[in-house]
Write a protein that holds these residues in place. Sequence first.
Motif, PDB file in Angstrom:
ATOM      1  N   GLY A  80       0.399  12.316 -10.285  1.00 29.81           N
ATOM      2  CA  GLY A  80      -0.523  13.441 -10.288  1.00 29.81           C
ATOM      3  C   GLY A  80      -1.788  13.231  -9.501  1.00 29.81           C
ATOM      4  N   ALA A  81      -1.956  12.151  -8.735  1.00 25.76           N
ATOM      5  CA  ALA A  81      -3.171  11.915  -7.956  1.00 25.76           C
ATOM      6  C   ALA A  81      -3.147  12.767  -6.692  1.00 25.76           C
ATOM      7  N   ASP A  82      -4.331  13.232  -6.277  1.00 25.54           N
ATOM      8  CA  ASP A  82      -4.407  14.014  -5.039  1.00 25.54           C
ATOM      9  C   ASP A  82      -4.314  13.091  -3.827  1.00 25.54           C
ATOM     10  N   GLU A  83      -4.494  13.650  -2.623  1.00 21.31           N
ATOM     11  CA  GLU A  83      -4.297  12.866  -1.411  1.00 21.31           C
ATOM     12  C   GLU A  83      -5.335  11.751  -1.292  1.00 21.31           C
ATOM     13  N   THR A  84      -6.607  12.052  -1.598  1.00 13.85           N
ATOM     14  CA  THR A  84      -7.649  11.029  -1.497  1.00 13.85           C
ATOM     15  C   THR A  84      -7.460   9.938  -2.543  1.00 13.85           C
ATOM     16  N   ALA A  85      -7.170  10.327  -3.793  1.00 12.25           N
ATOM     17  CA  ALA A  85      -6.964   9.341  -4.859  1.00 12.25           C
ATOM     18  C   ALA A  85      -5.758   8.465  -4.576  1.00 12.25           C
ATOM     19  N   ALA A  86      -4.680   9.070  -4.041  1.00  8.84           N
ATOM     20  CA  ALA A  86      -3.494   8.283  -3.718  1.00  8.84           C
ATOM     21  C   ALA A  86      -3.786   7.306  -2.591  1.00  8.84           C
ATOM     22  N   PHE A  87      -4.660   7.701  -1.627  1.00  2.79           N
ATOM     23  CA  PHE A  87      -5.003   6.803  -0.536  1.00  2.79           C
ATOM     24  C   PHE A  87      -5.816   5.596  -1.035  1.00  2.79           C
ATOM     25  N   LEU A  88      -6.698   5.833  -2.026  1.00  2.00           N
ATOM     26  CA  LEU A  88      -7.546   4.741  -2.540  1.00  2.00           C
ATOM     27  C   LEU A  88      -6.874   3.921  -3.635  1.00  2.00           C
ATOM     28  N   TYR A  89      -5.790   4.415  -4.199  1.00  2.00           N
ATOM     29  CA  TYR A  89      -5.145   3.730  -5.324  1.00  2.00           C
ATOM     30  C   TYR A  89      -4.720   2.298  -4.973  1.00  2.00           C
ATOM     31  N   PRO A  90      -4.118   2.006  -3.815  1.00  2.00           N
ATOM     32  CA  PRO A  90      -3.743   0.611  -3.504  1.00  2.00           C
ATOM     33  C   PRO A  90      -4.948  -0.333  -3.431  1.00  2.00           C
ATOM     34  N   PHE A  91      -6.095   0.194  -2.980  1.00  2.00           N
ATOM     35  CA  PHE A  91      -7.286  -0.650  -2.942  1.00  2.00           C
ATOM     36  C   PHE A  91      -7.750  -1.038  -4.353  1.00  2.00           C
ATOM     37  N   VAL A  92      -7.500  -0.146  -5.319  1.00  2.00           N
ATOM     38  CA  VAL A  92      -7.916  -0.427  -6.695  1.00  2.00           C
ATOM     39  C   VAL A  92      -7.094  -1.573  -7.278  1.00  2.00           C
ATOM     40  N   VAL A  93      -5.781  -1.567  -7.047  1.00  2.00           N
ATOM     41  CA  VAL A  93      -4.898  -2.577  -7.650  1.00  2.00           C
ATOM     42  C   VAL A  93      -4.953  -3.887  -6.867  1.00  2.00           C
ATOM     43  N   ASP A  94      -4.587  -3.815  -5.584  1.00  2.00           N
ATOM     44  CA  ASP A  94      -4.562  -5.050  -4.786  1.00  2.00           C
ATOM     45  C   ASP A  94      -5.968  -5.568  -4.487  1.00  2.00           C
ATOM     46  N   GLY A  95      -6.964  -4.664  -4.451  1.00  2.00           N
ATOM     47  CA  GLY A  95      -8.334  -5.122  -4.245  1.00  2.00           C
ATOM     48  C   GLY A  95      -8.837  -5.962  -5.410  1.00  2.00           C
ATOM     49  N   LEU A  96      -8.493  -5.548  -6.634  1.00  2.00           N
ATOM     50  CA  LEU A  96      -8.894  -6.359  -7.787  1.00  2.00           C
ATOM     51  C   LEU A  96      -8.177  -7.705  -7.786  1.00  2.00           C
ATOM     52  N   MET A  97      -6.975  -7.765  -7.289  1.00  2.00           N
ATOM     53  CA  MET A  97      -6.266  -9.043  -7.172  1.00  2.00           C
ATOM     54  C   MET A  97      -7.023  -9.987  -6.237  1.00  2.00           C
ATOM     55  N   ALA A  98      -7.506  -9.449  -5.117  1.00  2.00           N
ATOM     56  CA  ALA A  98      -8.284 -10.287  -4.200  1.00  2.00           C
ATOM     57  C   ALA A  98      -9.586 -10.746  -4.851  1.00  2.00           C
ATOM     58  N   LEU A  99     -10.231  -9.847  -5.601  1.00  2.00           N
ATOM     59  CA  LEU A  99     -11.472 -10.216  -6.293  1.00  2.00           C
ATOM     60  C   LEU A  99     -11.218 -11.300  -7.335  1.00  2.00           C
ATOM     61  N   TRP A 124       0.825  -1.220   0.000  1.00  2.00           N
ATOM     62  CA  TRP A 124       0.000   0.000   0.000  1.00  2.00           C
ATOM     63  C   TRP A 124       0.860   1.273   0.000  1.00  2.00           C
ATOM     64  N   ASN A 125       1.929   1.279   0.726  1.00  2.00           N
ATOM     65  CA  ASN A 125       2.799   2.453   0.809  1.00  2.00           C
ATOM     66  C   ASN A 125       3.421   2.765  -0.544  1.00  2.00           C
ATOM     67  N   ALA A 126       3.915   1.731  -1.245  1.00  2.00           N
ATOM     68  CA  ALA A 126       4.562   1.951  -2.542  1.00  2.00           C
ATOM     69  C   ALA A 126       3.552   2.415  -3.578  1.00  2.00           C
ATOM     70  N   LEU A 127       2.380   1.806  -3.620  1.00  2.00           N
ATOM     71  CA  LEU A 127       1.386   2.194  -4.625  1.00  2.00           C
ATOM     72  C   LEU A 127       0.851   3.606  -4.363  1.00  2.00           C
ATOM     73  N   ARG A 128       0.736   3.997  -3.104  1.00  2.00           N
ATOM     74  CA  ARG A 128       0.286   5.358  -2.808  1.00  2.00           C
ATOM     75  C   ARG A 128       1.296   6.388  -3.287  1.00  2.00           C
ATOM     76  N   ASP A 129       2.588   6.138  -3.071  1.00  2.00           N
ATOM     77  CA  ASP A 129       3.614   7.076  -3.520  1.00  2.00           C
ATOM     78  C   ASP A 129       3.660   7.146  -5.040  1.00  2.00           C
ATOM     79  N   VAL A 130       3.493   6.009  -5.726  1.00  2.00           N
ATOM     80  CA  VAL A 130       3.485   6.022  -7.190  1.00  2.00           C
ATOM     81  C   VAL A 130       2.299   6.815  -7.705  1.00  2.00           C
ATOM     82  N   ALA A 131       1.130   6.649  -7.077  1.00  2.76           N
ATOM     83  CA  ALA A 131      -0.046   7.394  -7.505  1.00  2.76           C
ATOM     84  C   ALA A 131       0.147   8.888  -7.295  1.00  2.76           C
ATOM     85  N   THR A 132       0.789   9.274  -6.206  1.00  2.00           N
ATOM     86  CA  THR A 132       1.054  10.694  -5.965  1.00  2.00           C
ATOM     87  C   THR A 132       2.011  11.238  -7.006  1.00  2.00           C
ATOM     88  N   ALA A 133       3.015  10.449  -7.391  1.00  2.00           N
ATOM     89  CA  ALA A 133       3.982  10.891  -8.392  1.00  2.00           C
ATOM     90  C   ALA A 133       3.355  11.052  -9.769  1.00  2.00           C
TER      91      ALA A 133
END
Length: 298
Positions: free
Chosen positions: A36-55, A25-34
Amino acid sequence: MNRFGKGLLVAALVGVVGMAFRVSWNALRDVATATGADETAAFLYPFVVDGLMALALVATLVLTGDARRFALRVLAAYTLASLVLNYVHGLVPELHDEVVDWGRLADWDPANWALVLLATSLPVGSIYFGSDLVAKVLHHRPIEAPTPTPTQDESTETIMKRSTADLEVSTPAPITPTPAPAELPAAPAGPVVSLVKSTDRVPVGAVAADAPRPRRVTGRVPGAARSVRPNRTADELLTEARTATADWSDRELTAEGIRRVVHTSPAKARVLRDTLRAEREKKAPAPTEAAAGSGVAA
């Protein structure tokens, strides 16, 4: 494995997946911030990637056939993408700062463009692949294996037990012999034409009016219905046939007529017919002797 063991296995899996998600989660949040994602989008970005893996993992356990292979491909693709982004996060020191600004993911422009395209396309792919996997899981109908119905086994056992009890208790009923059928009256010694193929030049189907139609017996004759007459020898059959056909003419002496009179088989009837004809030919005077006798008398 019992239920307690399965519960421990599932709990261990959930714990491992949760800790791995926290590390990623920490690495994906930093990549999302880099990118151009804002603070909320960067916080939710790991759930989008790793969450789909769980699904995709859950869909792999539920689906079968082509749908299961599709879920495995989605799981493998997003796992590889998460691995690449975590690897980039470890290589770029600027991404480790407390406040990550919009920056580059690689010094080489083609590599930077590819990484930015990968990072920004994962949320859109999550919408498409996630919706497809959920639809496949909702429309999936598991194939039920046929199970034997217990009622059939129980009924069979019940019938077998009842049959055994009946055999032990009941006594066999006395067997009464079936009375032997009365013998048919002998056919009159009239002109009879044989229906079987013989040396007599008689048209097939020509039957005397007073000759009854032979009864056709089909199937196996039971022992009680068989004739009680003992087997006769050839000499006895010949004597009986000679007595019955003594006043018959040569035209009336046929195998069918002999069979009806002596009640024998067609093959034996033909042998008797030939024997009787041979005896009559021997007893008949020769033509020359008959002519000489007529001349002397004259």
